[in-house]
Design a protein around this motif. Structure first.
Motif, PDB file in Angstrom:
ATOM      1  N   PRO A  83      44.080  50.120  82.821  1.00 35.30           N
ATOM      2  CA  PRO A  83      43.361  51.184  82.104  1.00 35.30           C
ATOM      3  C   PRO A  83      44.285  52.233  81.509  1.00 35.30           C
ATOM      4  O   PRO A  83      45.379  52.471  82.013  1.00 35.30           O
ATOM      5  N   ILE A  84      43.849  52.818  80.416  1.00 35.77           N
ATOM      6  CA  ILE A  84      44.579  53.936  79.814  1.00 35.77           C
ATOM      7  C   ILE A  84      43.593  55.074  79.558  1.00 35.77           C
ATOM      8  O   ILE A  84      42.377  54.896  79.642  1.00 35.77           O
ATOM      9  N   LYS A  85      44.103  56.247  79.215  1.00 37.07           N
ATOM     10  CA  LYS A  85      43.280  57.431  78.992  1.00 37.07           C
ATOM     11  C   LYS A  85      42.970  57.587  77.505  1.00 37.07           C
ATOM     12  O   LYS A  85      43.641  57.011  76.651  1.00 37.07           O
ATOM     13  N   TYR A  86      41.979  58.443  77.221  1.00 35.61           N
ATOM     14  CA  TYR A  86      41.569  58.663  75.829  1.00 35.61           C
ATOM     15  C   TYR A  86      42.730  59.198  74.996  1.00 35.61           C
ATOM     16  O   TYR A  86      42.873  58.840  73.821  1.00 35.61           O
ATOM     17  N   ASP A  87      43.547  60.044  75.587  1.00 34.34           N
ATOM     18  CA  ASP A  87      44.679  60.626  74.854  1.00 34.34           C
ATOM     19  C   ASP A  87      45.681  59.570  74.404  1.00 34.34           C
ATOM     20  O   ASP A  87      46.502  59.827  73.514  1.00 34.34           O
ATOM     21  N   ASP A  88      45.656  58.391  75.037  1.00 34.30           N
ATOM     22  CA  ASP A  88      46.575  57.322  74.661  1.00 34.30           C
ATOM     23  C   ASP A  88      46.010  56.415  73.580  1.00 34.30           C
ATOM     24  O   ASP A  88      46.662  55.450  73.176  1.00 34.30           O
ATOM     25  N   LEU A  89      44.798  56.716  73.128  1.00 32.00           N
ATOM     26  CA  LEU A  89      44.187  55.941  72.043  1.00 32.00           C
ATOM     27  C   LEU A  89      44.480  56.637  70.713  1.00 32.00           C
ATOM     28  O   LEU A  89      44.099  57.796  70.525  1.00 32.00           O
ATOM     29  N   ALA A 164      21.343  54.471  77.880  1.00 37.58           N
ATOM     30  CA  ALA A 164      20.805  55.834  77.949  1.00 37.58           C
ATOM     31  C   ALA A 164      21.399  56.588  79.139  1.00 37.58           C
ATOM     32  O   ALA A 164      21.734  57.780  79.039  1.00 37.58           O
ATOM     33  N   ARG A 165      21.522  55.911  80.275  1.00 40.22           N
ATOM     34  CA  ARG A 165      22.107  56.558  81.446  1.00 40.22           C
ATOM     35  C   ARG A 165      23.586  56.889  81.223  1.00 40.22           C
ATOM     36  O   ARG A 165      24.068  57.956  81.642  1.00 40.22           O
ATOM     37  N   LEU A 166      24.291  55.970  80.584  1.00 42.30           N
ATOM     38  CA  LEU A 166      25.707  56.218  80.299  1.00 42.30           C
ATOM     39  C   LEU A 166      25.879  57.451  79.414  1.00 42.30           C
ATOM     40  O   LEU A 166      26.782  58.265  79.620  1.00 42.30           O
ATOM     41  N   GLU A 167      25.001  57.568  78.430  1.00 45.37           N
ATOM     42  CA  GLU A 167      25.092  58.705  77.513  1.00 45.37           C
ATOM     43  C   GLU A 167      24.815  60.024  78.246  1.00 45.37           C
ATOM     44  O   GLU A 167      25.358  61.064  77.876  1.00 45.37           O
ATOM     45  N   ARG A 168      23.961  59.982  79.266  1.00 44.85           N
ATOM     46  CA  ARG A 168      23.687  61.194  80.028  1.00 44.85           C
ATOM     47  C   ARG A 168      24.857  61.543  80.959  1.00 44.85           C
ATOM     48  O   ARG A 168      25.103  62.721  81.224  1.00 44.85           O
ATOM     49  N   GLN A 169      25.546  60.530  81.449  1.00 42.52           N
ATOM     50  CA  GLN A 169      26.582  60.746  82.454  1.00 42.52           C
ATOM     51  C   GLN A 169      27.974  61.004  81.863  1.00 42.52           C
ATOM     52  O   GLN A 169      28.802  61.647  82.512  1.00 42.52           O
ATOM     53  N   THR A 171      30.770  61.698  78.379  1.00 42.11           N
ATOM     54  CA  THR A 171      30.989  62.188  77.015  1.00 42.11           C
ATOM     55  C   THR A 171      31.257  60.989  76.111  1.00 42.11           C
ATOM     56  O   THR A 171      31.536  59.870  76.583  1.00 42.11           O
ATOM     57  N   LYS A 172      31.187  61.239  74.811  1.00 42.81           N
ATOM     58  CA  LYS A 172      31.463  60.173  73.844  1.00 42.81           C
ATOM     59  C   LYS A 172      32.895  59.649  74.012  1.00 42.81           C
ATOM     60  O   LYS A 172      33.158  58.444  73.897  1.00 42.81           O
ATOM     61  N   GLU A 173      33.837  60.558  74.284  1.00 46.44           N
ATOM     62  CA  GLU A 173      35.242  60.151  74.462  1.00 46.44           C
ATOM     63  C   GLU A 173      35.396  59.246  75.682  1.00 46.44           C
ATOM     64  O   GLU A 173      36.139  58.256  75.654  1.00 46.44           O
ATOM     65  N   GLU A 174      34.674  59.566  76.752  1.00 45.34           N
ATOM     66  CA  GLU A 174      34.750  58.745  77.965  1.00 45.34           C
ATOM     67  C   GLU A 174      34.151  57.368  77.725  1.00 45.34           C
ATOM     68  O   GLU A 174      34.663  56.350  78.230  1.00 45.34           O
ATOM     69  N   ILE A 175      33.083  57.305  76.954  1.00 45.65           N
ATOM     70  CA  ILE A 175      32.457  56.015  76.635  1.00 45.65           C
ATOM     71  C   ILE A 175      33.409  55.165  75.801  1.00 45.65           C
ATOM     72  O   ILE A 175      33.571  53.966  76.050  1.00 45.65           O
TER      73      ILE A 175
END
Length: 770
Positions: A83-89, A164-169, A171-175
């Motif tokens: 896995p990598i982090k959003y900042d690495d994308l 829908a649950r993912l969107e509630r839990q 952020t867009k960046e995390e998804i």
């Protein structure tokens, strides 16, 4: 008029059942849909994630192996995911994904109603309705695509609910991050980091726009859009991603047009268990880790998984040194193999020598029994007669060659003869002061030759054993490299050390007249001098020393013949033992793992050096000094580029070797009976490297010493390897002198030594009594 009213009233009455029926059906349908969604949420159509699972979705994470200089050597995995982090994308990777897969990603809450209506009206002809969040839901929590209309509907419902649950839990960046960490491609590429490393040879954060677009384009069908098999098709798909990025404002028209003309520059670097760097080392490391896991459970008492828990293993291997080592082995053995094949052209029992037909048949039948073919057919209940018959039937095969994989037709029995004829090699390099193993080459090609010649294989060591005899004698008798010994024949009578008959070794060069210094005797590998030394020390103290140097001596004989290297040792044992001489007599147990961390970076293991004093500094230094003579005027002198009697097999008709080293080098060559094994052990102050060359079977060997000696078989690998190391100044491999102990009492300067002694005879210590 009254009739008209009655008619209208009658018409309304007649339509009422239809209207009631429509709304009833609509209500039932609506309730059914609600019920379906509720039942899906309750898990009636399959397991649904709870809150905790959404916070910590189950993901198989690969264990990653790092070199000491921070490079990835390989992975252990059920899924090759790191896995990598959003900042690495990179931004253009995210933009390419959104533009191509989900244009309204930042506007919807998991389900794109507009896209759904469009897909329903046009039956998917103008694009699907599955959002990035829905795709992630399917990747995370649902099984493979369901077959059939009804099961597929139920699965789609589950995806909507989870989305829908993912969107509630999240952020867009995390998804986006979770999505890129879950995508799976062919060639064991799972997750964006593996994908970018395997297809483009770089970290995800370093992907260019055109590379990011190619990856996003392949997402449509990774198996179909395979850049190795369908390069042009992938390029077309990539160019369509550029169109989408232009359409959504991420690229200008000029950028789009320019990028569409760019080539699909792949840097394919597969990360399968058979490919990549340090393959033999990784197999040994796998065994090390399994042992560690058994002894070190998690805090909750469960066992770590090497293939799913995302462990990070920081090894001692240096990626540059490993690459130089693998290159040296490949370059030398590929050339040496040609000469070996030429020598076998008139050999009627090729590739074997010195065997009768019955012995050859036994070797081949033993190889058959160890084969996958034999195990599979035996498992199917086939008789031995049928299995043996199958080895004589021609079949299509893809076989290894030094010119690349060859498609051919041969019988399985012929393939055994074919593979038996290949020379193999092993190389191990270690820092003597720390015990860190810096390079490990267990063979020539792991995919086709699985046997590891560093740790797993043990072969006769020949004359490379002699320094242990010399070191014992120096330690006991305080001998000087300048002490003179007679070369004449020497016999140890039967029964003195348990030997069943008299032992009187011969000198390889047939010379027995005159005297010779200890330094010259080892340089020229004079057997009679070594025999005299072990007679004075006795085999027992030599074996004691070797055992203290980390060698398994359980199956060693205790006779004087061990002095000439009759016993089998591994390259791993030889390198660690020789390192003790350089490390001033202190043995350091070899290190392959410096640190182990869990997926969160918590340190689970930190290496603690294991050391012990074996020799005093003086004896260790004098042994190294004697070994320097091997490269000054012995069998290793070709490293100086000044002398070579033997034919240089790299370029016909040219003598000499292209190393031309000027710095201090201590070493020892070794050649065993019938030229079955060639060794070279080479040392500089901060690096000890051992090389072995031979074939899988000892009956496969060169017919003579011209090519069959260690100086020709193994030494050139050491020379090429060290030449590359010295050319890379960042590695800081020493060119200086070996550390000399203070107040050295043993004279090593032979000019001064000769002035101090009136005659060569007087130089022999009385207690030796030759």
């Amino acid at each position: 008029m009254a009739g008209t009213k009655k008619k209208q009233q009658k018409t309304k009455t007649s339509k009422r059942p239809y209207i009631v029926g429509f709304w009833t059906l609509f209500g039932i349908g609506l309730l059914a849909v609600v019920l379906i969604f509720l039942m899906a949420g309750w898990g009636a159509f399959g397991k649904m994630p709870d809150f905790e699972e959404l916070e910590n979705p189950e993901t198989n994470l690969a264990t990653e192996i790092f070199s000491s200089d921070g490079e990835t050597l390989g992975k252990y995995y059920s899924e090759n995911r790191t896995p990598i982090k959003y900042d690495d994308l990179p931004d253009h990777l995210v933009e390419a994904l959104v533009a191509t897969e989900d244009e309204r990603f930042y506007k919807h809450a998991g389900i794109d109603a507009k896209g759904f209506i469009r897909a329903a009206v046009f039956l998917g002809q103008r694009g699907g309705a599955s959002t990035i969040t829905q795709q992630l839901a399917k990747l995370l929590f649902t099984e493979d695509v369901a077959r059939g209309f009804v099961p597929r509907v139920f699965q789609k419902v589950k995806e909507w609910i989870i989305a829908a649950r993912l969107e509630r839990q999240y952020t867009k960046e995390e998804i986006i991050t979770m999505y890129f960490n879950k995508i799976g491609f062919v060639y064991q590429a799972v997750g964006i980091r593996s994908v970018s490393k395997i297809y483009f040879g770089k970290e995800a954060k370093n992907l260019k726009v055109e590379e990011a677009a190619a990856i996003v384009g392949m997402l449509k069908n990774p198996s179909y859009y395979n850049p190795i098999k369908r390069k042009e098709l992938v390029k077309q798909r990539r160019n369509q991603v550029f169109v989408q990025m232009y359409k959504n404002g991420y690229l200008s028209e000029q950028e789009k047009n320019s990028l569409q003309k760019s080539p699909l520059n792949l840097d394919f670097s597969p990360e399968g268990h058979d490919e990549g760097m340090a393959t033999y080392f990784r197999v040994y490391l796998q065994g090390f880790m399994k042992d560690w896991i058994e002894k070190n459970p998690k805090p909750d008492g469960t066992e770590y998984s090497l293939y799913r828990d995302g462990l990070k293993i920081y090894t001692s291997i240096d990626s540059k040194m490993q690459q130089y080592a693998e290159t040296a082995v490949e370059k030398h053995i590929s050339h040496l193999q040609k000469e070996f094949d030429r020598k076998n052209e008139r050999n009627k029992t090729a590739p074997f020598r010195d065997l009768d037909q019955e012995q050859i048949n036994n070797i081949v039948k033993s190889a058959m029994r160890r084969s996958v073919r034999w195990r599979e057919m035996e498992g199917q209940g086939k008789s031995e007669e049928n299995i043996l018959a199958s080895f004589d039937k021609e079949t299509n095969m893809r076989v290894f060659s030094w010119d690349g994989i060859k498609d051919t037709i041969m019988t399985p029995k012929d393939s055994i003869f074919y593979y038996k004829g290949f020379l193999q090699a092993g190389l191990m390099s270690m820092t003597p002061q720390t015990g860190e193993v810096k390079a490990w080459v267990g063979g020539t090609n792991f995919k086709h030759f699985k046997y590891d010649h560093v740790k797993q294989g043990k072969r006769q060591v020949g004359s490379t054993f002699k320094p242990f005899v010399y070191a014992t004698a120096i330690d006991q008798l305080k001998l000087s490299p300048c002490d003179m010994m007679p070369k004449n024949r020497f016999t140890i009578e039967a029964g003195k050390y348990g030997n069943v008959k008299d032992w009187s070794p011969a000198n390889a060069n047939g010379e027995y007249d005159g005297m010779i210094s200890l330094k010259n005797a080892l340089a020229q590998s004079v057997n009679t001098v070594t025999a005299r030394l072990i007679d004075k020390t006795g085999p027992g103290p030599v074996l004691d020393l070797v055992k203290k140097l980390g060698v398994d001596t359980e199956n060693f004989s205790n006779g004087p013949a061990i002095a000439l290297g009759t016993e089998d040792m591994s390259l791993f044992e030889m390198v660690s033992a020789y390192s003790t001489f350089v490390n001033e007599g202190v043995y350091v147990k070899p290190v392959i793992v410096n640190r182990i961390e869990d997926k969160n970076g918590t340190v689970l293991y930190q290496h603690v050096p294991e050391t012990r004093d074996v020799l005093n500094k003086e004896a260790a230094y004098v042994t190294v000094n004697i070994l320097e003579g091997v490269t000054q005027y012995g069998s290793g002198v070709r490293l100086r580029g000044t002398y070579a009697k033997e034919f240089d097999h790299y370029k016909r008709g040219v003598t000499g070797y292209p190393y031309d080293f000027k710095n201090p080098i201590a070493g020892k060559t070794g050649t065993t009976q019938n030229q079955s094994d060639g060794w070279f052990m080479g040392m500089v102050p901060n690096l000890v490297t051992g090389v072995w060359v031979g074939a899988e079977d000892r009956a496969v060997h060169f017919p003579g010493l011209t090519y069959g000696q260690g100086a020709t078989m193994a030494l050139p690998i050491w020379g090429m390897y060290m030449k590359d190391l010295y050319a890379d100044e960042e590695l800081d491999v020493s060119k200086g002198d070996f550390p000399k102990p203070d107040n050295l009492s043993i004279q090593i300067d032979c000019d001064e030594y000769n002035q101090e002694n009136q005659s060569e005879t007087d130089s022999i210590p009385d207690e030796l009594d030759f």
